[in-house]
Structure formats: structure tokens, C-alpha cells
Design a protein around this motif. Structure first.
Motif, PDB file in Angstrom:
ATOM      1  N   LEU A  65       5.149  -8.744  -7.147  1.00 24.38           N
ATOM      2  CA  LEU A  65       3.725  -8.790  -7.507  1.00 24.38           C
ATOM      3  C   LEU A  65       3.184  -7.430  -7.938  1.00 24.38           C
ATOM      4  N   GLY A  66       4.051  -6.438  -8.047  1.00 22.80           N
ATOM      5  CA  GLY A  66       3.612  -5.112  -8.452  1.00 22.80           C
ATOM      6  C   GLY A  66       3.098  -5.079  -9.883  1.00 22.80           C
ATOM      7  N   GLN A  67       2.138  -4.227 -10.121  1.00 20.14           N
ATOM      8  CA  GLN A  67       1.539  -4.100 -11.446  1.00 20.14           C
ATOM      9  C   GLN A  67       2.587  -3.696 -12.488  1.00 20.14           C
ATOM     10  N   GLU A  68       3.460  -2.772 -12.114  1.00 19.07           N
ATOM     11  CA  GLU A  68       4.488  -2.322 -13.047  1.00 19.07           C
ATOM     12  C   GLU A  68       5.450  -3.455 -13.386  1.00 19.07           C
ATOM     13  N   THR A  69       5.842  -4.221 -12.384  1.00 20.55           N
ATOM     14  CA  THR A  69       6.753  -5.350 -12.601  1.00 20.55           C
ATOM     15  C   THR A  69       6.119  -6.392 -13.507  1.00 20.55           C
ATOM     16  N   ARG A  70       4.862  -6.709 -13.245  1.00 18.30           N
ATOM     17  CA  ARG A  70       4.183  -7.734 -14.039  1.00 18.30           C
ATOM     18  C   ARG A  70       3.949  -7.260 -15.479  1.00 18.30           C
ATOM     19  N   ALA A  71       3.659  -5.977 -15.634  1.00 23.53           N
ATOM     20  CA  ALA A  71       3.432  -5.455 -16.984  1.00 23.53           C
ATOM     21  C   ALA A  71       4.693  -5.600 -17.838  1.00 23.53           C
ATOM     22  N   LYS A  72       5.862  -5.397 -17.234  1.00 18.35           N
ATOM     23  CA  LYS A  72       7.123  -5.558 -17.966  1.00 18.35           C
ATOM     24  C   LYS A  72       7.326  -7.006 -18.400  1.00 18.35           C
ATOM     25  N   GLU A  73       6.692  -7.932 -17.693  1.00 17.85           N
ATOM     26  CA  GLU A  73       6.788  -9.343 -18.032  1.00 17.85           C
ATOM     27  C   GLU A  73       5.653  -9.794 -18.944  1.00 17.85           C
ATOM     28  N   SER A 108      -1.187  -2.379  -7.476  1.00 18.82           N
ATOM     29  CA  SER A 108      -0.954  -1.039  -8.018  1.00 18.82           C
ATOM     30  C   SER A 108      -0.409  -0.084  -6.970  1.00 18.82           C
ATOM     31  N   HIS A 109      -0.803  -0.265  -5.703  1.00 21.86           N
ATOM     32  CA  HIS A 109      -0.378   0.646  -4.637  1.00 21.86           C
ATOM     33  C   HIS A 109      -0.292  -0.100  -3.302  1.00 21.86           C
ATOM     34  N   LEU A 110       0.648   0.316  -2.497  1.00 23.82           N
ATOM     35  CA  LEU A 110       0.705  -0.038  -1.081  1.00 23.82           C
ATOM     36  C   LEU A 110       0.313   1.210  -0.303  1.00 23.82           C
ATOM     37  N   ILE A 111      -0.715   1.094   0.540  1.00 24.25           N
ATOM     38  CA  ILE A 111      -1.130   2.220   1.380  1.00 24.25           C
ATOM     39  C   ILE A 111      -0.860   1.835   2.835  1.00 24.25           C
ATOM     40  N   TYR A 112       0.145   2.460   3.420  1.00 24.96           N
ATOM     41  CA  TYR A 112       0.513   2.166   4.806  1.00 24.96           C
ATOM     42  C   TYR A 112      -0.355   2.987   5.744  1.00 24.96           C
ATOM     43  N   LEU A 113      -0.999   2.268   6.651  1.00 20.57           N
ATOM     44  CA  LEU A 113      -1.873   2.888   7.648  1.00 20.57           C
ATOM     45  C   LEU A 113      -1.159   2.737   8.989  1.00 20.57           C
ATOM     46  N   SER A 114      -0.290   3.731   9.278  1.00 20.51           N
ATOM     47  CA  SER A 114       0.555   3.630  10.461  1.00 20.51           C
ATOM     48  C   SER A 114       1.263   2.275  10.489  1.00 20.51           C
ATOM     49  N   GLU A 164       9.444  -1.273  -5.236  1.00 18.82           N
ATOM     50  CA  GLU A 164       8.996  -1.478  -6.619  1.00 18.82           C
ATOM     51  C   GLU A 164       7.507  -1.241  -6.839  1.00 18.82           C
ATOM     52  N   ILE A 165       6.766  -0.894  -5.786  1.00 26.02           N
ATOM     53  CA  ILE A 165       5.322  -0.647  -5.898  1.00 26.02           C
ATOM     54  C   ILE A 165       5.032   0.759  -5.380  1.00 26.02           C
ATOM     55  N   PRO A 166       4.253   1.563  -6.101  1.00 26.06           N
ATOM     56  CA  PRO A 166       3.918   2.909  -5.634  1.00 26.06           C
ATOM     57  C   PRO A 166       3.323   2.906  -4.220  1.00 26.06           C
ATOM     58  N   VAL A 167       3.688   3.932  -3.450  1.00 22.03           N
ATOM     59  CA  VAL A 167       3.379   3.961  -2.022  1.00 22.03           C
ATOM     60  C   VAL A 167       2.590   5.219  -1.650  1.00 22.03           C
ATOM     61  N   ALA A 168       1.618   5.026  -0.752  1.00 22.80           N
ATOM     62  CA  ALA A 168       0.956   6.137  -0.064  1.00 22.80           C
ATOM     63  C   ALA A 168       1.019   5.857   1.439  1.00 22.80           C
ATOM     64  N   TRP A 169       0.929   6.916   2.221  1.00 30.20           N
ATOM     65  CA  TRP A 169       1.008   6.783   3.682  1.00 30.20           C
ATOM     66  C   TRP A 169      -0.086   7.621   4.322  1.00 30.20           C
ATOM     67  N   VAL A 170      -0.828   6.999   5.231  1.00 30.82           N
ATOM     68  CA  VAL A 170      -1.824   7.715   6.018  1.00 30.82           C
ATOM     69  C   VAL A 170      -1.233   7.955   7.405  1.00 30.82           C
ATOM     70  N   TYR A 171      -0.802   9.183   7.661  1.00 30.76           N
ATOM     71  CA  TYR A 171      -0.271   9.536   8.981  1.00 30.76           C
ATOM     72  C   TYR A 171      -1.406   9.579  10.003  1.00 30.76           C
TER      73      TYR A 171
END
Length: 257
Positions: free
Chosen positions: A93-101, A108-114, A195-202
Motif C-alpha cells: 500500500l506504499g505510495q511508491e509501490t502504487r505509483a509504479k503501478e 507515504s510514511h510509517l512513523i513508529y512511536l515506540s 517498502e515504505i519510508p520510515v521515521a522513528w520517535v524514540y
């Protein structure tokens, strides 16, 4: 509402329900985001439980798919156990994957909160075992014979040190419920972070998902070739409550970068 802003989907943690995130949801809406926080089936209070990690994953996949198929750009905030659910649910379901299709919309992003950013075939408890903390499991959680559990000490282990007024902490703790803890022993089938860009909030004072675990997740993703944008907040396992402005700032930074 500003249409250029992405839609935010919060995937909540174990014991939590959408009401547990009201403070963060309000702050994000005040910043002109559309916010969704679907309730996971494992928090439906059924005893014996009738939902698990895979039921939760199916619900999240269906929910986010409906937004994506409508052409929405979606940023997903994954808190605690919600990290495993989202990682397992959102592959493809990533934006980049869908754009290729040739498709519009996508995550667009996964932001992990702990959150638990696990690889395929790995369980939450595998990470606990890796750090030699399995003896803390029966101390931290009160288990029923059917595998459901409640948090034994949420004020200490979830909220942790904070400047919050006692009534605000009490209101948050009152939202926490019994949850199917068997989900912590179920392996992930997918890893959407590949496959989806990642950010992490420590959350550096976290006593439920310790800082050492969090750094390990980030290191594992980076070793697998996924760059991770990181932020750091000196708070416990409930930053959506105790450090709301910091969480919003991190989201804003990711969205605007």
C-alpha cells in the motif's frame, strides 16, 4: 481543511482504544490534519478472545486501503503493538509501490512511536527474549487463563515520569482495557517498512519498550537497507499523552521533509 496535508492514521497499542489518543488526535486536528484511529478487534473485550494479530492486521489493511483507493496520501503512526500490526498489514500500500503501478494515493510514511518494527516470522516476545527480559512478562501484565491481559502498572510503566496533573493521568488510565495478549506471541507475516519510508520517535524513558529495544529495531531496519529518520523525546511509553507537542512536531517534520 488544507487538502495538501496527508491523512493521519493512528494504529493504537495493546490495552489502548482510540479514546486513549484523544489528546494527540485533537492536537493533530488543530494542525489541520484529518485523523483516523480505528479500534483494533483484539480490544473488543471478548473472553475468550475471538481476534488476534491477524484479525487486527486485516482490519487495518481494509481501513487504510479504503483511504488509499480514494487517492489519499496517508501517514501512519504506529504505537507500541500497533507497530507490528501496521508492519504486517500495509505491505503493497506504499505510495511508491502504487505509483509504479500507475495508481494514485498510498502510504507515504510509517512513523513508529515506540512501536514494534518486526521482520517476517518474528514475534514481539522474540524481541523481549533477545534482551533477556522474559521474567518481567508475568510481572508487567496480569494474565487471565484465556490469554487476555491487562497492564499491571500503567502509571509507572506506560505513563512514567511526567508533569501531567493527576486527573489527566487518571483519565488516560481509565481508557485502558483488557486485550488479547496472545498477539504478542504471533509472528509477523509481512514487513511493510521494507517498502515504505520510515521515521522513528524514540521515547528515551520508556519502561515498556525500552530505549535499547527501540535502537535495536532501527538498527535492524537500517541493516536491511531501510534508512530511518529519527527523533528523540525524553518521555515514557505514552508520548501521545505526555509529550503531545513533540509527537506533532515530529509528524510535521516528516510530512514537510
Amino acid at each position: 481543511m488544507t487538502t495538501s496535508k496527508p491523512t493521519i492514521v493512528i494504529i493504537h497499542g495493546g490495552w489502548h482504544v482510540p479514546e486513549s489518543y484523544e489528546k494527540l488526535i485533537l492536537a493533530l486536528r488543530n494542525a489541520n490534519y484529518e485523523v483516523h484511529c480505528p479500534r483494533l478487534p483484539t480490544t473488543n473485550l471478548s473472553q475468550p478472545p475471538n481476534a488476534d494479530l491477524y484479525t487486527d492486521s486485516d482490519l487495518v489493511r481494509t481501513y487504510v486501503s479504503s483511504l488509499v483507493q480514494a487517492g489519499r496520501t496517508v501517514v501512519v503512526l504506529l504505537h507500541s503493538y500497533g507497530g507490528q500490526v501496521g508492519s504486517n498489514a500495509l505491505v503493497g500500500l506504499g505510495q511508491e509501490t502504487r505509483a509504479k503501478e500507475g495508481l494514485s494515493g498510498g502510504v507515504s510514511h510509517l512513523i513508529y512511536l515506540s512501536g514494534f518494527a518486526l521482520s517476517e516470522g518474528v514475534t514481539m516476545m522474540d524481541k523481549v527474549q533477545e534482551f533477556g527480559h522474559m521474567d518481567l512478562v508475568p510481572v508487567s501484565f496480569d494474565w487471565a487463563d484465556d490469554g487476555t491481559c491487562v497492564h499491571a502498572d500503567p502509571r509507572t510503566l506506560l505513563v512514567g515520569p511526567s508533569d501531567l496533573a493527576p486527573n489527566e493521568v487518571n483519565e488516560y488510565v481509565a481508557t485502558l482495557i483488557r486485550w488479547n495478549g496472545k498477539s504478542m506471541y504471533q509472528p509477523s507475516r509481512h514487513a511493510a517498512w521494507r517498502e515504505i519510508p520510515v521515521a522513528w520517535v524514540y521515547t528515551t524513558q520508556d519502561m515498556t519498550v525500552p530505549f535499547s529495544y527501540q535502537k535495536s529495531f532501527v538498527e535492524d531496519m537500517e541493516k536491511a537497507g531501510r534508512p530511518v529518520q529519527t527523533f528523540e523525546i525524553a518521555t515514557g511509553h505514552a508520548p501521545h499523552l505526555t509529550a503531545t507537542a513533540g509527537v506533532v512536531d515530529a509528524i510535521q517534520h516528516v510530512v514537510n521533509s
